[in-house]
Design a protein around this motif. Structure first.
Motif, mmCIF file in Angstrom:
data_model
loop_
_atom_site.group_PDB
_atom_site.id
_atom_site.type_symbol
_atom_site.label_atom_id
_atom_site.label_comp_id
_atom_site.label_asym_id
_atom_site.label_seq_id
_atom_site.Cartn_x
_atom_site.Cartn_y
_atom_site.Cartn_z
ATOM 1 N N TYR A 3 0.862 -1.196 0.000
ATOM 2 C CA TYR A 3 0.000 0.000 0.000
ATOM 3 C C TYR A 3 0.893 1.240 0.000
ATOM 4 N N LEU A 4 0.282 2.410 -0.095
ATOM 5 C CA LEU A 4 1.078 3.633 -0.258
ATOM 6 C C LEU A 4 1.742 4.102 1.036
ATOM 7 N N GLY A 5 1.177 3.709 2.174
ATOM 8 C CA GLY A 5 1.759 4.147 3.456
ATOM 9 C C GLY A 5 1.245 5.511 3.890
ATOM 10 N N ALA B 159 0.619 -6.256 -24.538
ATOM 11 C CA ALA B 159 -0.745 -6.758 -24.729
ATOM 12 C C ALA B 159 -1.693 -6.160 -23.691
ATOM 13 N N MET B 160 -1.222 -6.125 -22.439
ATOM 14 C CA MET B 160 -2.034 -5.575 -21.343
ATOM 15 C C MET B 160 -2.269 -4.079 -21.569
ATOM 16 N N GLN B 161 -1.208 -3.376 -21.972
ATOM 17 C CA GLN B 161 -1.315 -1.929 -22.204
ATOM 18 C C GLN B 161 -2.382 -1.646 -23.243
ATOM 19 N N VAL C 99 -4.539 1.937 -8.678
ATOM 20 C CA VAL C 99 -3.254 2.630 -8.596
ATOM 21 C C VAL C 99 -2.156 1.676 -9.036
ATOM 22 N N GLY C 100 -1.318 2.125 -9.966
ATOM 23 C CA GLY C 100 -0.200 1.300 -10.440
ATOM 24 C C GLY C 100 -0.139 1.293 -11.960
ATOM 25 N N GLY C 101 0.994 0.852 -12.485
ATOM 26 C CA GLY C 101 1.163 0.850 -13.944
ATOM 27 C C GLY C 101 1.683 -0.472 -14.464
ATOM 28 N N GLY C 102 1.651 -1.508 -13.627
ATOM 29 C CA GLY C 102 2.170 -2.817 -14.040
ATOM 30 C C GLY C 102 1.065 -3.730 -14.558
ATOM 31 N N ASP C 103 1.411 -4.980 -14.782
ATOM 32 C CA ASP C 103 0.440 -5.962 -15.288
ATOM 33 C C ASP C 103 -0.735 -6.119 -14.332
ATOM 34 N N SER C 104 -0.437 -6.128 -13.040
ATOM 35 C CA SER C 104 -1.533 -6.304 -12.067
ATOM 36 C C SER C 104 -2.524 -5.166 -12.176
ATOM 37 N N ALA C 105 -2.023 -3.930 -12.217
ATOM 38 C CA ALA C 105 -2.907 -2.762 -12.286
ATOM 39 C C ALA C 105 -3.773 -2.842 -13.540
ATOM 40 N N CYS C 106 -3.167 -3.200 -14.663
ATOM 41 C CA CYS C 106 -3.921 -3.262 -15.923
ATOM 42 C C CYS C 106 -4.958 -4.376 -15.870
ATOM 43 N N HIS D 199 -1.369 6.403 -12.382
ATOM 44 C CA HIS D 199 0.018 5.940 -12.461
ATOM 45 C C HIS D 199 0.976 7.110 -12.210
ATOM 46 N N ARG D 200 2.032 6.833 -11.477
ATOM 47 C CA ARG D 200 2.923 7.926 -11.080
ATOM 48 C C ARG D 200 3.787 8.458 -12.228
ATOM 49 N N ARG D 201 3.840 7.706 -13.325
ATOM 50 C CA ARG D 201 4.630 8.158 -14.490
ATOM 51 C C ARG D 201 3.703 8.350 -15.694
ATOM 52 N N MET E 156 -5.542 -1.015 -4.995
ATOM 53 C CA MET E 156 -4.087 -0.799 -4.983
ATOM 54 C C MET E 156 -3.405 -1.929 -5.743
ATOM 55 N N ALA E 157 -2.520 -1.571 -6.667
ATOM 56 C CA ALA E 157 -1.799 -2.600 -7.444
ATOM 57 C C ALA E 157 -0.379 -2.105 -7.709
ATOM 58 N N ILE E 158 0.341 -1.835 -6.618
ATOM 59 C CA ILE E 158 1.676 -1.241 -6.762
ATOM 60 C C ILE E 158 2.772 -2.224 -6.332
ATOM 61 N N GLY E 159 2.527 -3.469 -6.563
ATOM 62 C CA GLY E 159 3.552 -4.464 -6.276
ATOM 63 C C GLY E 159 3.365 -5.125 -4.920
ATOM 64 N N HIS E 160 4.318 -5.937 -4.558
ATOM 65 C CA HIS E 160 4.186 -6.786 -3.376
ATOM 66 C C HIS E 160 5.449 -6.778 -2.527
HETATM 67 P P1 NAP Z 1 5.094 -4.341 -10.808
HETATM 68 O O1 NAP Z 1 5.291 -4.859 -12.185
HETATM 69 O O2 NAP Z 1 6.250 -4.201 -9.902
HETATM 70 O O3 NAP Z 1 4.385 -2.923 -10.967
HETATM 71 C C1 NAP Z 1 4.131 -2.122 -9.857
HETATM 72 C C2 NAP Z 1 3.597 -0.805 -10.356
HETATM 73 O O4 NAP Z 1 3.290 -0.001 -9.224
HETATM 74 C C3 NAP Z 1 4.595 -0.033 -11.205
HETATM 75 O O5 NAP Z 1 3.935 0.562 -12.289
HETATM 76 C C4 NAP Z 1 5.132 1.008 -10.227
HETATM 77 O O6 NAP Z 1 5.451 2.217 -10.844
HETATM 78 C C5 NAP Z 1 3.959 1.238 -9.318
HETATM 79 N N1 NAP Z 1 4.381 1.620 -7.964
HETATM 80 C C6 NAP Z 1 5.251 0.976 -7.151
HETATM 81 N N2 NAP Z 1 5.380 1.614 -5.977
HETATM 82 C C7 NAP Z 1 4.571 2.702 -6.066
HETATM 83 C C8 NAP Z 1 4.273 3.752 -5.176
HETATM 84 N N3 NAP Z 1 4.815 3.829 -3.947
HETATM 85 N N4 NAP Z 1 3.404 4.696 -5.587
HETATM 86 C C9 NAP Z 1 2.830 4.632 -6.812
HETATM 87 N N5 NAP Z 1 3.076 3.666 -7.696
HETATM 88 C C10 NAP Z 1 3.933 2.698 -7.328
HETATM 89 O O7 NAP Z 1 4.028 -5.201 -9.988
HETATM 90 P P2 NAP Z 1 2.791 -6.066 -10.531
HETATM 91 O O8 NAP Z 1 1.997 -5.330 -11.530
HETATM 92 O O9 NAP Z 1 2.118 -6.556 -9.291
HETATM 93 O O10 NAP Z 1 3.478 -7.302 -11.248
HETATM 94 C C11 NAP Z 1 4.435 -8.106 -10.570
HETATM 95 C C12 NAP Z 1 4.918 -9.200 -11.498
HETATM 96 O O11 NAP Z 1 3.830 -10.078 -11.796
HETATM 97 C C13 NAP Z 1 5.409 -8.646 -12.828
HETATM 98 O O12 NAP Z 1 6.481 -9.423 -13.246
HETATM 99 C C14 NAP Z 1 4.222 -8.844 -13.735
HETATM 100 O O13 NAP Z 1 4.590 -8.998 -15.100
HETATM 101 C C15 NAP Z 1 3.611 -10.120 -13.183
HETATM 102 N N6 NAP Z 1 2.156 -10.193 -13.470
HETATM 103 C C16 NAP Z 1 1.778 -10.833 -14.604
HETATM 104 C C17 NAP Z 1 0.437 -10.939 -14.925
HETATM 105 C C18 NAP Z 1 0.040 -11.670 -16.160
HETATM 106 O O14 NAP Z 1 0.898 -11.944 -16.971
HETATM 107 N N7 NAP Z 1 -1.216 -12.025 -16.349
HETATM 108 C C19 NAP Z 1 -0.541 -10.355 -14.104
HETATM 109 C C20 NAP Z 1 -0.118 -9.676 -12.963
HETATM 110 C C21 NAP Z 1 1.242 -9.597 -12.661
HETATM 111 P P3 NAP Z 1 6.724 2.350 -11.850
HETATM 112 O O15 NAP Z 1 6.277 1.707 -13.132
HETATM 113 O O16 NAP Z 1 6.915 3.808 -11.938
HETATM 114 O O17 NAP Z 1 7.838 1.633 -11.179
#
Ligand code: NAP
Length: 311
Positions: A117-119, A184-186, A150-157, A174-176, A237-241
């Motif tokens: 989460y954002l904290g 594909a997700m984009q 919130v987020g720009g990764g695969d999970s967020a999309c 997304h912060r960027r 929230m989808a900003i990683g783990h």
């Molecule tokens: P991720 O790829 O690490 O993306 C996290 C996103 O959150 C990034 O866009 C990041 O911004 C943003 N973020 C991180 N900290 C933040 C903060 N404090 N404030 C605002 N934004 C923040 O995480 P994920 O999307 O959970 O994916 C994790 C892995 O699982 C990846 O390898 C992904 O490919 C995979 N995955 C795959 C699938 C699928 O193939 N179906 C589905 C879900 C996940 P920045 O971009 O600026 O760093």
């Protein structure tokens, strides 16, 4: 009696390790933890796990893995592990759980990672009240109202795309100004008329209504610093783990991101007989299939270790 192998965690890494270890007659004891089946039980359709040309939903995939491991002699214990230690002389591990203490000759850590989460101040109290990290779990509660991811990764999309089934509008914050997600997700997200990307932005604060539920956010432009309100009934929230390693204390070495450090290309940690697999030890790939592959390698590594050290 000592166990040959204890596996901690039931995501793709833990279950795959269990399948391999059980087939090697190690009769693994698997601690399920609180979220049985791990993160994939909170996802919808999985389209990239080989063997399922039509896709498969996450809970079903994990249930199948669990059954497959059980079929070969895996035993499950529905307890949460509190600590792990190793006695240097005997080489035996003690795994202490919410239900007792267990001894084993080897251990595989496959505890995955937990949503970040954002904290922001007061954020924790809002979880479950319009703030969540699981669209699959909570998306259906927010029909015909605006929500944001919130987020720009695969999970967020993936979450944003899923939420269009219910919400009137999905803002993708997304912060960027460019997504990190796969092409594909984009494309899926950017071509969806119900999803509106909000670039260069983050959340500065949450607003709540009289019953304490989120009713809006304050958006902050990450370039200009300007703030503006946005009405949303839920924030996904989808900003990683964050890797789940707290219970290990300083037993293992962690990298700067908190992931368990393993030998290059291997699953051995710095502790003999202790192996790690899946998202808890993989800062790079974090896929169900790569976690499963690492679980397989951890089981083979454990089997080799047991043969060499315990006969
Ligand atoms: P991720 O790829 O690490 O993306 C996290 C996103 O959150 C990034 O866009 C990041 O911004 C943003 N973020 C991180 N900290 C933040 C903060 N404090 N404030 C605002 N934004 C923040 O995480 P994920 O999307 O959970 O994916 C994790 C892995 O699982 C990846 O390898 C992904 O490919 C995979 N995955 C795959 C699938 C699928 O193939 N179906 C589905 C879900 C996940 P920045 O971009 O600026 O760093």
């Amino acid at each position: 009696m000592n166990e040959k192998l204890i596996i901690i965690g039931t995501g793709p890494a833990g279950y795959t390790a269990a399948i391999y270890a059980a087939r090697a007659d190690l009769k693994p004891l698997v601690f399920t933890g609180e979220q049985i089946g791990g993160q994939l039980t909170t996802t919808t359709e999985i389209e990239n796990f080989p063997g399922f040309p039509e896709g498969i939903n996450g809970p079903e995939l994990m249930f199948n893995m669990s059954q497959q491991a059980e079929k070969f002699g895996t035993r499950y214990v529905y307890e949460t592990v509190l600590s792990v230690s190793r006695e240097a002389c005997s080489g035996l591990f003690t795994v202490t759980t919410t239900g007792g203490a267990y001894q084993a000759e080897s251990v595989i850590i496959a505890t995955g990672a937990t949503a970040r989460y954002l904290g922001l101040p007061g954020e924790k109290a809002l979880i479950g009240h319009g703030l969540t990290a699981c669209a699959t779990c909570d998306g259906a509660f927010y029909r015909d109202v605006p929500v944001c991811v919130v987020g720009g990764g695969d999970s967020a999309c993936e979450e944003a795309s899923f939420l269009t089934r219910f919400a009137s509008k999905v803002y993708l914050i997304h912060r960027r100004d460019a997504l990190r997600a796969s092409k594909a997700m984009q494309q899926r997200v950017l071509n969806d008329p119900k999803i509106e990307p909000v670039w260069n932005s983050t959340i500065a604060a949450y607003q709540t209504d009289e019953s304490g539920e989120v009713c809006g956010i304050t958006l902050k432009d990450t370039v200009t610093g300007e703030e503006r309100p946005l009405e949303v009934k839920c924030v996904f929230m989808a900003i990683g783990h964050v890797p789940n390693t707290k219970f290990l204390g300083d037993l293992v070495e962690l990298d700067a991101g908190g992931f368990i450090v393993t030998s290059p290309g291997g699953t051995d940690t710095r502790v003999p007989g202790l192996f790690a697999a899946g998202d808890v030890a993989d800062p790079k790939y974090q896929q169900a299939i790569s976690a499963a592959g690492m679980g397989c390698r951890a089981a083979l590594d454990a089997e080799h270790y047991l043969l060499t050290n315990f006969g």
